[in-house]
Scaffold this motif. Structure first.
Motif, PDB file in Angstrom:
ATOM      1  N   LEU A 107      50.021  35.000  47.243  1.00  0.00           N
ATOM      2  CA  LEU A 107      49.860  35.485  48.619  1.00  0.00           C
ATOM      3  C   LEU A 107      51.139  36.104  49.171  1.00  0.00           C
ATOM      4  CD1 LEU A 107      47.624  32.624  50.037  1.00  0.00           C
ATOM      5  CD2 LEU A 107      46.959  35.021  49.673  1.00  0.00           C
ATOM      6  N   SER A 108      52.290  35.709  48.652  1.00  0.00           N
ATOM      7  CA  SER A 108      53.541  36.337  49.102  1.00  0.00           C
ATOM      8  C   SER A 108      53.644  37.771  48.593  1.00  0.00           C
ATOM      9  CB  SER A 108      54.753  35.516  48.653  1.00  0.00           C
ATOM     10  OG  SER A 108      54.979  35.641  47.266  1.00  0.00           O
ATOM     11  N   VAL A 109      52.971  38.053  47.492  1.00  0.00           N
ATOM     12  CA  VAL A 109      52.962  39.406  46.917  1.00  0.00           C
ATOM     13  C   VAL A 109      51.812  40.228  47.487  1.00  0.00           C
ATOM     14  CG1 VAL A 109      52.646  40.710  44.768  1.00  0.00           C
ATOM     15  CG2 VAL A 109      54.026  38.616  44.774  1.00  0.00           C
ATOM     16  N   ALA A 110      50.647  39.615  47.575  1.00  0.00           N
ATOM     17  CA  ALA A 110      49.413  40.293  47.983  1.00  0.00           C
ATOM     18  C   ALA A 110      48.707  39.399  49.005  1.00  0.00           C
ATOM     19  CB  ALA A 110      48.538  40.543  46.761  1.00  0.00           C
ATOM     20  N   PRO A 111      48.907  39.647  50.303  1.00  0.00           N
ATOM     21  CA  PRO A 111      48.529  38.674  51.332  1.00  0.00           C
ATOM     22  C   PRO A 111      47.055  38.574  51.720  1.00  0.00           C
ATOM     23  CG  PRO A 111      49.596  40.565  52.325  1.00  0.00           C
ATOM     24  CD  PRO A 111      49.689  40.754  50.843  1.00  0.00           C
ATOM     25  N   LEU A 112      46.229  39.503  51.344  1.00  0.00           N
ATOM     26  CA  LEU A 112      44.812  39.408  51.693  1.00  0.00           C
ATOM     27  C   LEU A 112      44.121  38.537  50.657  1.00  0.00           C
ATOM     28  CD1 LEU A 112      42.749  40.709  53.790  1.00  0.00           C
ATOM     29  CD2 LEU A 112      42.011  42.061  51.831  1.00  0.00           C
ATOM     30  N   LEU A 113      43.498  37.441  51.089  1.00  0.00           N
ATOM     31  CA  LEU A 113      42.886  36.490  50.168  1.00  0.00           C
ATOM     32  C   LEU A 113      41.386  36.722  50.062  1.00  0.00           C
ATOM     33  CD1 LEU A 113      43.140  34.045  48.315  1.00  0.00           C
ATOM     34  CD2 LEU A 113      42.939  32.581  50.348  1.00  0.00           C
ATOM     35  N   VAL A 114      40.945  37.057  48.855  1.00  0.00           N
ATOM     36  CA  VAL A 114      39.529  37.272  48.563  1.00  0.00           C
ATOM     37  C   VAL A 114      39.085  36.174  47.602  1.00  0.00           C
ATOM     38  CG1 VAL A 114      37.832  38.830  47.535  1.00  0.00           C
ATOM     39  CG2 VAL A 114      39.725  39.758  48.881  1.00  0.00           C
ATOM     40  N   ALA A 115      38.032  35.475  47.965  1.00  0.00           N
ATOM     41  CA  ALA A 115      37.507  34.401  47.124  1.00  0.00           C
ATOM     42  C   ALA A 115      36.292  34.891  46.358  1.00  0.00           C
ATOM     43  CB  ALA A 115      37.128  33.199  47.981  1.00  0.00           C
ATOM     44  N   ALA A 116      36.291  34.591  45.074  1.00  0.00           N
ATOM     45  CA  ALA A 116      35.129  34.868  44.234  1.00  0.00           C
ATOM     46  C   ALA A 116      34.182  33.689  44.373  1.00  0.00           C
ATOM     47  CB  ALA A 116      35.558  35.056  42.788  1.00  0.00           C
TER      48      ALA A 116
END
Length: 112
Positions: free
Chosen positions: A31-40
């Motif tokens: 999340l520090s690199v890519a902050p949008l969290l998508v859950a499968a």
């Protein structure tokens, strides 16, 4: 092959979490690199158990618990009913970073 729409975008990138093993530390780094969290799909339950509410849920929605599904706004739940790919692959096909970096981080050790 038809191009899939990519409705989930973020300038800094997207982290995708599935139902496989992932540690809280791994998720925090992603999340520090890519902050949008998508859950499968059921990855929403794993994210919530680690204190992170998913921004989006994508999948066939056969694994997500009712409480996890209620925690995400309906407009941010993308049901993809086809069974020819995993929920994780469904996420990867519909989410990506937008902009010069176009980064994504993936958190899942998978069990398939």
């Amino acid at each position: 092959m038809v191009d899939q729409p990519r409705p989930v975008r973020h300038l800094r990138g997207v982290t995708v979490i599935g139902g496989g093993m992932v540690t809280p530390a791994d998720l925090s780094v992603a999340l520090s690199v890519a902050p949008l969290l998508v859950a499968a799909d059921g990855g929403a339950d794993r994210a919530l158990a680690m204190g992170h509410a998913p921004d989006w849920v994508i999948g066939d929605l056969d694994s997500i618990s009712d409480p996890a599904r209620r925690s995400v706004p309906a407009a941010r739940v993308l049901e993809v009913a086809e069974q020819d790919s995993t929920d994780f692959a469904k996420c990867l096909g519909r989410a990506d970073g937008d902009g010069p970096a176009q980064r994504s981080a993936r958190c899942d050790a998978g069990q398939r």
